[in-house]
Each structure stands twice: as C-alpha cells, then as structure tokens.
Design a protein around this motif. Structure first.
Motif, mmCIF file in Angstrom:
data_model
loop_
_atom_site.group_PDB
_atom_site.id
_atom_site.type_symbol
_atom_site.label_atom_id
_atom_site.label_comp_id
_atom_site.label_asym_id
_atom_site.label_seq_id
_atom_site.Cartn_x
_atom_site.Cartn_y
_atom_site.Cartn_z
ATOM 1 N N MET A 1 -6.043 4.748 -2.418
ATOM 2 C CA MET A 1 -6.350 4.065 -1.160
ATOM 3 C C MET A 1 -7.851 4.197 -0.891
ATOM 4 S SD MET A 1 -3.542 2.758 0.044
ATOM 5 C CE MET A 1 -3.254 2.347 -1.665
ATOM 6 N N ASN A 2 -8.636 3.561 -1.748
ATOM 7 C CA ASN A 2 -10.082 3.721 -1.714
ATOM 8 C C ASN A 2 -10.804 2.545 -1.058
ATOM 9 O OD1 ASN A 2 -9.336 1.986 -3.728
ATOM 10 N ND2 ASN A 2 -10.317 3.122 -5.395
ATOM 11 N N ARG B 1 0.809 -1.219 0.000
ATOM 12 C CA ARG B 1 0.000 0.000 0.000
ATOM 13 C C ARG B 1 0.848 1.279 0.000
ATOM 14 N NH1 ARG B 1 -4.026 0.093 4.569
ATOM 15 N NH2 ARG B 1 -4.253 2.255 3.934
ATOM 16 N N GLU B 2 2.061 1.193 0.529
ATOM 17 C CA GLU B 2 2.921 2.364 0.560
ATOM 18 C C GLU B 2 3.399 2.758 -0.837
ATOM 19 O OE1 GLU B 2 3.300 4.111 3.262
ATOM 20 O OE2 GLU B 2 2.086 2.648 4.372
ATOM 21 N N ASP C 1 -0.533 5.599 -4.860
ATOM 22 C CA ASP C 1 -0.922 6.974 -4.579
ATOM 23 C C ASP C 1 -2.041 6.999 -3.547
ATOM 24 O OD1 ASP C 1 0.886 7.908 -6.439
ATOM 25 O OD2 ASP C 1 -0.584 7.947 -8.074
ATOM 26 N N LYS C 2 -2.085 8.065 -2.774
ATOM 27 C CA LYS C 2 -3.122 8.185 -1.754
ATOM 28 C C LYS C 2 -4.516 8.141 -2.359
ATOM 29 C CE LYS C 2 -0.522 10.593 1.846
ATOM 30 N NZ LYS C 2 -0.434 11.803 2.719
ATOM 31 N N LYS C 3 -4.667 8.679 -3.580
ATOM 32 C CA LYS C 3 -5.982 8.677 -4.215
ATOM 33 C C LYS C 3 -6.470 7.267 -4.528
ATOM 34 C CE LYS C 3 -4.120 9.289 -8.914
ATOM 35 N NZ LYS C 3 -4.487 7.930 -9.371
#
Length: 634
Positions: A407-408, A399-400, A403-405
């Motif tokens: 992480m849904n 997960r690292e 992109d944060k977007k």
C-alpha cells in the motif's frame, strides 16, 4: 424627540434601510473580493479577453452576488425585526456570530472552487462534495494541490470578511426598547419582499439561475461570473432531488427516430472479423487518466508512454476515440456496461437503475468465460463495487487483497504491484478468461515509486512522470505475460477511463480534445492485416461492449447504447458530456451544447451549411433526450 417623531414613517423607513443596506453591501463587497481571487488564481485563462469581457465578469456576477447576499440577509433581518418588537441583548452578537460563520463557510467554498476548477474545469458542485463520502481518496486527490497557498487564501478571505463586517456592520441599529408602531408591519413586508426579489433575481417568469450571468462566448468568463456559494447550493438542490427530464428539445417520436438512425437500428450487423479465434482470452486495461495527449502514436509528445507506443506498432489503434464522460464513475460503466453517462451524474450513484443494465462480464460468463477484476484501490469508491457485483465477476481483487507493504500510494497499490498480481492470479485460470483491471498511479497526487524522468514540480510534469511510471509498469507486465501459456490466445484491450486537462492544460471541458483517449487492440489473436493499423473511426467507450461481443459472435442487442465499431453498416459518431452539457462528434461535425446557457458552445463543420448545423444540433439534443428518458425509466 417626541413620541410621534420617533414612530414617523420616514424614521421607520430609515431604520429598516440602515440595517439592510449596510448588511447587504457587506456581502456584496465580500463576494466581489472572492470573485477577484478566482480571476487572479486563474489569470492565464484571461488571455485574449477584451476589457469589456473582464468587466462583464464582475458586472454580471453582481446578479448572483445580490441573490446570495439576500439569502444570507434573510435570517439576520428576521432576528433584527424580532429584536425591535421584543428587545434582547444577544441580538447583535447573534447576527455577528451568524455572519462570521458564513464568512468562514463562504471562504472555504471559494477556495475549494479555485482548485476544483483547476482540476476539473468546472465550478465546485454537489458531485464534488459527494466524493467526501470517501475521505481517504478525497485527501489523496487533494494532495497534489498547492495546499499552503489555498490555506493562505482561505485565511485572507476570512480576515477580509471579518474586516468588512467591522467597517460596515458594527454600527447597525438595534433597538433597546420595543418599537411597535403600526407602520413597521407593512415596512417589514415591503423589505421582506425586496429581499425575496433579490433572491429570485427578477419579477418575470424565470427565477435566478446560472444563465442570468452567462454573458460571454468564453466559458471561463461565464464561470467566473457565477457566485461560488450560490452555484454550489443551486447545483446541490438539483443534484439531490428527484430529477425530471431537463433535456427535452424535440417531440419524443422525432428524438427516437433520430437516435435509431444514428444507431443504425434495424439494419443488419455486418461485422468485419479482425480476430483469428472466436474464443480468445480477453485482458482489459482501464488506464487512469491516459488522455490522448500522452500517447505519442496519437500525435502527443514522444516518450511519455513509450511502451504503449511500441504496442501500438503491432496493434489496432483508434485515433478518433472518446471518453463518454469526465470522471472514472462515468467511464467505468461505459466500458463495462456499454452505458454512456449524462451531465446529471453517473449511473453508479443509483444502484437500482444500474442493476438493470446488461454487462460485458455477464455476457462473457454466459459464454463460459472465467472472470476477474483487479483494482489496487478501494472498490467502494464511486460505488464501483455495486457494478462489479452486478456484473458477476468470479473474483474481485481490491486494496484489501494486497499486503500492507504494497500500500505504497495514497490510493492503494501502485500499478506495478497490481500488474504482478494479475499475472499471478491468471496462473492456472481456466480458459477462456476475461480479466479486467483499473490502474491508479496516474491519478492525483501523481506520486510514483520512480526517479523522475521529467524535471519539475508543476502538475503537468508530475502527471507526465506518473504516466511514464504506469507505462513502464506495463512494459514489465508484458515481459512476464509473454512467457505465460495463455499469452498467444489473448486479446489485450487498452482504454482510458477519461481524458485529462493535463499535460496541455485543456481546461475547456466541452472541446473534443479534452475527451479524446486511446483505444488499442493488441495480441497474437489479431489478424495480421490489422496489426499496425490506424483506424480513424469516430467512436466512444460505450461502443466497446458490443464491439467485443460481436467479434466473439455473441449477441449484443441488449446493449442498446453500444455501437459495434466493426459493423460495416455503422454510422460513426461519439457522444460525450461535460459538467453543464454534452456533445456529439461525427466525421463531419462536432456540436457541443451547454444546457445551462442554452447555447451552442462549439460547432465545427467541414460543410458550412446552416441546414447541416441545425440538423447536427437536433441529432445532438435528440441523443441526450432519448438517453435521459431511458435513464429515468430504468
């Protein structure tokens, strides 16, 4: 009253009884209410039970309730007795506060037990608590639970406990002046001995253990009879201490001989070659919770996983294939290291042992394969990263790396994001390569970025929608993959990490249907005569490593628990475990053994022979005994 009357043995006896009897009764009634909550919450599981079986849940459950009540009474008893010798004003409040604290703890344990049993088919145990090391993932798993209902039950249980305490214990006798009669010391010892006897459960050799309340042929009845708090601490005691071999049934040489016969040890490995090349690329999909009960090609409802079913039409599908365990931490090492799990827990929780295992990735790297592993979540969960590092994957994406977007999901990146990343990372990768991935969207809480195909908010419907979304993501993966230059020389391997009680509510975890999962081999490297084939060979996850290596002509002897599926001299069997026991399935018979009650839970046989049944049980127990002996020696 004269001084002699005050210190009379009868009056002293009444004082001791006036404290312990109401206090123990309070806990017994409270635990009765907790058990009633458990039975009502899982009321559908009572179908077909006789009135005597339902009554037995409460009658036999009283054994464990009494033991727990005596555990909880021991500290208040010491406080009460000390107060009788040296009175202090806080004694009553201290015992009341202690009792309220354990009412809250017991209520939380009871409520946790309600949902864990619904999800796992097992009582709340130390293994479940171990997942609290990963609060984000634990919260994600709990998100699909009926949280408002569970919170309401916890509050009601707390109020019930406090109400009972007020009714039964507010009148407990507390000394306001020293009472130091000589008779009190022997009475203290006698009542302490009674408490100890209640804790121990018997005067015989055997102390209180779960088998004391196992009275029925129905596992749910036995599980309902177990006191949730007592069972949790009993399980924790054995989970966290250094274990001996709890699986000894036969002489070591007989156990070894039986396992070697099962594994066809010493017999030449004569492998059917199903591939057109010895060095294909390998893409391994480990599909979260993809039970056979969602695969139409395996007899499930059509349409839940249509892409998988389409791939199966041109692939080699195994129809009698099983997960070795019931959690991801059991399935991952079985697939990647050829190592079956035991009911005592996953080898991933013991990295020093795990690091002594050979791995599929390690063997492929020696043969010149580039290697990658992709997971959209936190690869530290379940200590998975330790296995990935030990395997020597050249590239590990978790997960690292997203992109944060993206992480849904509560767990991390959804499957369509994961699959796109895999395709992107394979561009320019040198051949041959081994790319393994672990999906997550079909894990609780089953929240996926797709309009529902199945209508409803119940867990079974949510699960089917989540699987359907993962399957649609798989379709998109192949739409891209077929355009890649590496596609025509690639073997695709699909397997689940474990089975699942949903969507058919298979809550009896010892049944083979609960552990049945798909194994599908697919790709243009598959010889044409094997495309579209259904193969009924009985096998399990731990067999995958030897099977793949044998097809590549690579050595696999060090994978001692992996049984090459295409070996013509193979003896077909699958071993799987559940929380309290284990099972061995062969083409002729399935035998499931409960190591708590020391009973056979399931015996299916095409030949109704007592001698055959006895041999099957010995083979089942021998495999577990020899496996665990080897595990301890790692």
């Amino acid at each position: 009253m004269g001084r002699g009357a005050a210190y009379s043995p009868l009056r002293q006896l009444k004082q001791f009884s006036a404290f312990l009897v109401p206090y123990a009764t309070f806990w017994l009634v409270y635990f009765l209410i907790c058990r009633l909550a458990f039975v009502l919450y899982h009321g559908s599981k009572l179908a077909g039970f006789s009135a005597s079986t339902v009554a037995g849940i409460f009658a036999f459950g009283a054994y464990a309730d009494l033991s727990t009540a005596c555990y909880l009474a021991s500290i208040p008893y010491l406080i009460w007795f000390a107060n009788s010798l040296f009175p202090f004003g806080a004694a009553r409040a201290l015992i009341k506060g202690y009792s309220y604290l354990f009412i809250v703890l017991a209520s939380l344990i009871c409520v946790g037990d309600l949902q864990i049993y619904r999800e796992w088919g097992t009582k709340l145990n130390a293994q479940a608590l171990a997942y609290l090391r990963y609060p984000k993932e634990a919260f994600a798993s709990a998100a699909s639970s009926p949280l408002l209902l569970l919170v309401a039950v916890a509050i009601l249980l707390c109020f019930a406990g406090i109400f009972l305490y007020g009714k039964l214990c507010n009148g407990l006798p507390f000394a306001d002046r020293p009472e130091r009669s000589l008779i009190r010391l022997p009475l203290f010892v006698v009542f302490a001995a009674l408490i100890f006897l209640g804790i121990r459960g018997s005067v015989g050799v055997a102390a209180m253990n779960p088998s004391f309340v196992y009275f029925s042929k129905h596992p749910f009845a036995n599980h309902a009879a177990l006191n949730s708090a007592w069972n949790l601490f009993y399980d924790a005691k054995y989970y966290f201490k250094e274990k001996g071999n709890n699986f000894v049934y036969l002489a070591d040489d007989e156990a070894k001989r039986r396992v070697e016969r099962l594994m066809a040890s010493g017999i030449p490995n004569d492998t059917d070659e199903i591939l057109t090349t010895k060095r294909p690329n390998i893409v391994l999909f480990i599909l979260e919770s993809f039970t056979a009960d969602v695969i139409g090609a395996l007899g499930a409802e059509q349409g839940i996983a249509p892409t998988f079913d389409e791939l199966a039409k041109d692939g080699l599908l195994f129809t009698d294939f099983y997960a070795n365990g019931y959690r991801s931490s059991y399935g991952i090492p079985a697939v990647l290291a050829g190592y079956p799990s035991t009911p005592e827990g996953s080898i991933l929780t013991h990295p020093l042992k795990m690091e002594r295992l050979p791995t599929l990735c390690g063997s492929l790297k020696k043969a010149g394969y580039a290697t990658q592993f992709h997971y959209g979540g936190d690869d530290r969960f379940d200590d998975m990263i330790a296995l990935l590092r030990h395997s020597g994957f050249d590239k590990v994406v978790d997960r690292e790396s997203f992109d944060k977007k993206d992480m849904n999901s509560k767990w991390g990146a959804q499957d369509h994001v994961l699959f796109n990343r895999v395709i992107d990372d394979l561009k320019g990768e040198k051949a041959p390569f081994f790319s393994a991935m672990f999906t997550l969207s079909s894990h609780e809480p089953f929240e996926v970025p797709m309009a529902p195909v199945y209508q409803g908010k119940d867990e079974a419907t949510l699960f089917k929608n989540a699987v359907h979304y993962s399957d649609q993501s798989l379709k998109a993966f192949f739409e891209r993959a077929r355009k890649e230059p590496w596609y025509s020389n690639t073997l695709f391997v699909f397997v689940a990490d474990h089975g699942h009680p949903l969507p058919l509510h298979r809550y009896y975890d010892f049944l083979p249907e609960r552990s049945r999962i798909p194994l599908l081999l697919y790709g243009e490297v598959l010889k044409k005569e094997y495309r579209g084939m259904r193969k009924a060979t009985v096998a399990s996850q731990s067999d995958i490593a030897a099977t793949i290596l044998a097809q590549l002509g690579l050595p696999h002897d060090e994978f001692r628990w992996s049984n090459n599926i295409f070996n013509r001299n193979r003896r077909d069997f699958a071993f799987y475990n559940f929380h309290t026991g284990f099972a061995l399935r062969t083409p002729e018979q399935t035998t499931a053994w409960d190591n708590v009650s020391k009973k056979v839970l399931l015996r299916t046989s095409t030949a109704r022979s007592e001698a055959r049944n006895a041999e099957s049980l010995k083979d089942t127990q021998a495999y577990m005994q020899y496996l665990f002996k080897g595990y301890r020696a790692l």
